[in-house]
Enzyme design. Structure first.
Site, PDB file in Angstrom:
ATOM      1  CG  ASP A 192       7.476   4.998 -11.807  1.00  0.00           C
ATOM      2  OD1 ASP A 192       8.026   3.876 -11.771  1.00  0.00           O
ATOM      3  OD2 ASP A 192       6.263   5.165 -12.043  1.00  0.00           O
ATOM      4  CB  SER A 233      -0.964  -0.043   1.196  1.00  0.00           C
ATOM      5  OG  SER A 233      -1.934   0.961   1.112  1.00  0.00           O
ATOM      6  CE  LYS A 275      -4.970  -2.203   0.948  1.00  0.00           C
ATOM      7  NZ  LYS A 275      -5.042  -0.809   0.486  1.00  0.00           N
TER       8      LYS A 275
END
Length: 460
Positions: free
Chosen positions: A310, A299, A324
């Site tokens: 990224d 999460s 998740k």
């Protein structure tokens, strides 16, 4: 969202009072696309409610029937939606503030039993040796089979100083393990830190509550002072971090980014989509960062790891995370009826990746313990994709031809030097002894190697 919650509560209240579905509900059903089927199904619910109330072998409370029905409606959707009765709602609010009473474990439900996601550091559960992946099969000798997750959590919580006996089924153990744990007031220290050597900042974040970002910034300031200008980089440890508050994940990622998107969420309606962007200011001043993740990182942890990965602000090292990638909204219900926790969106990393059921793949895979590849594939650790009714990773841009992540900008001479699993004879991991933490050793070495690169970002 609030309108729908209010309508559902009104219908439930009507059933509880023994009232036959009236014109207001009929109008609501007709407004919902003109579907008479909705009205018929609501009548079915009312009929079953009335029969159970009148003919069940023992008297039952109207509130219990309605709460069970509501919880069944929500838990049938996905593993994370649920009804929170007033007591559980208050407990959840206390926990997000950073203090609650109980054992100190994050749990989920799997195959009818309670599965441990992660024990919280320095809590009764952690000291008793409870481990991620353990299945709690009995509480004080009574099976957890048939209990809802909320019912099991409620039994494990209690007054400080009271004891509870857990029966645990653990992978690799032939017999169940019994553990007696004394409850305590849990004030988890969500951020821990120390210097590795005298030049690498090690920061472990165990969960994301309202105190996480503030404590992270304090940790970075303290470590910079301790290093006396000799700091070469940061290891951010998110292993076994089950997540928490979305806004705290955004702030933690923002702490290490100067610009760009951190995360976006997409809901059922396109107009409800949201994006969060970084503001100028990197508390690490451009120093190299390695983020540690494993199958217990879920999460909010994955939001942070995905954003830094990224943007190539950090190298992610470890094993694939839990996966998740859904957002739950807690919606209070009126009249002291608690709240519902409803999955309302999926989240996406800056490159458009949906992590739901797939997880964060590390840039460099490093195992915590030596493992035979055939054994590893035959006995994978449970992740989000293994849970019943887990959502799919729909709408991931990277699955629709979007530009993939840029290649990891590290010389092969550095990445090849990282060992992928411990050598023969390496001691078993003991959380109290850093010298047994193979992943941390590799992360620290990688940070120092990155700091030695001539082209690394200069400190400001």
């Amino acid at each position: 969202m609030k309108l729908r919650v209010g309508t559902t509560a009104a219908v439930a209240a009507a059933f509880a009072a023994g009232i036959i579905i009236g014109p207001q509900v009929a109008a609501w059903a007709q407004a919902d696309g003109g579907r008479a089927e909705t009205y018929r199904l609501l009548q079915l619910f009312g009929d079953v409610f009335a029969r159970v109330r009148a003919e069940y072998v023992e008297p039952v409370q109207d509130r219990d029937l309605v709460e069970n029905a509501v919880n069944g409606m929500l838990t049938g959707l996905d593993p994370h939606s649920a009804y929170l009765n007033p007591r559980n709602f208050r407990d959840m609010q206390v926990q997000t503030r950073g203090e609650f009473g109980g054992l100190g474990i994050e749990v989920t439900q799997e195959n009818g039993y309670i599965r441990v996601i992660s024990p919280i550091d320095e809590t009764p559960a952690a000291r008793a040796g409870v481990k991620p992946g353990d299945f709690i099969t009995h509480l004080n000798g009574t099976s957890t089979q048939g209990l809802t997750l909320q019912e099991a959590v409620e039994q494990m919580r209690g007054e400080r100083g009271t004891a509870i006996r857990l029966t645990i089924r653990r992978e690799g153990e032939a017999r169940p393990v019994e553990v007696s744990i004394t409850r305590d007031v849990i004030r988890p220290q969500v951020v821990r830190y120390r210097l590795e050597g005298n030049d690498v900042a090690y920061i472990r974040v165990t969960s994301f509550n309202e105190q996480t970002d503030t404590n992270l910034r304090r940790a970075m300031t303290a470590l910079r002072q301790q290093a006396g200008g000799n700091l070469k980089g940061v290891v951010l440890d998110l292993r076994n971090n089950p997540g928490g508050l979305l806004d705290q994940a955004v702030q933690v990622a923002d702490d290490f980014l100067d610009q760009g998107e951190i995360v976006s969420t997409r809901a059922r309606r396109p107009e409800d989509a949201q994006r969060w962007n970084a503001r100028s200011g990197d508390i690490a001043n451009g120093l190299p960062i390695v983020v540690l993740v494993n199958g217990g990182s879920a999460s909010a942890s994955e939001i942070v790891a995905g954003a830094l990965q990224d943007h190539r602000r950090a190298v992610v090292l470890g094993t694939r995370s839990f996966g998740k990638g859904s957002v739950q909204t807690v919606m209070p219900l009126g009249g002291n009826n608690g709240a519902i926790r409803l999955t309302t969106a999926r989240y996406y990393t800056p490159s458009g990746r949906s992590i739901q059921s797939t997880g964060i793949e590390p840039d460099i895979e490093v195992r915590a313990a030596r493992q035979d590849p055939q054994t590893a594939s035959a006995n994978p650790r449970d992740r989000e994709a293994d849970l019943r009714r887990a959502l799919r990773a729909e709408g991931s841009e990277t699955q629709n031809g979007a530009t993939p992540l840029p290649p990891l900008n590290l010389p092969a001479a550095i990445t090849e030097r990282v060992q992928r699993q411990p050598p023969e004879g390496f001691p078993a991991l003991d959380p109290t002894k850093p010298e047994t933490d193979f992943q941390l050793q590799q992360a620290t070495s990688l940070v120092r190697a990155m700091a030695a690169q001539p082209q690394r970002r200069a400190q400001r």
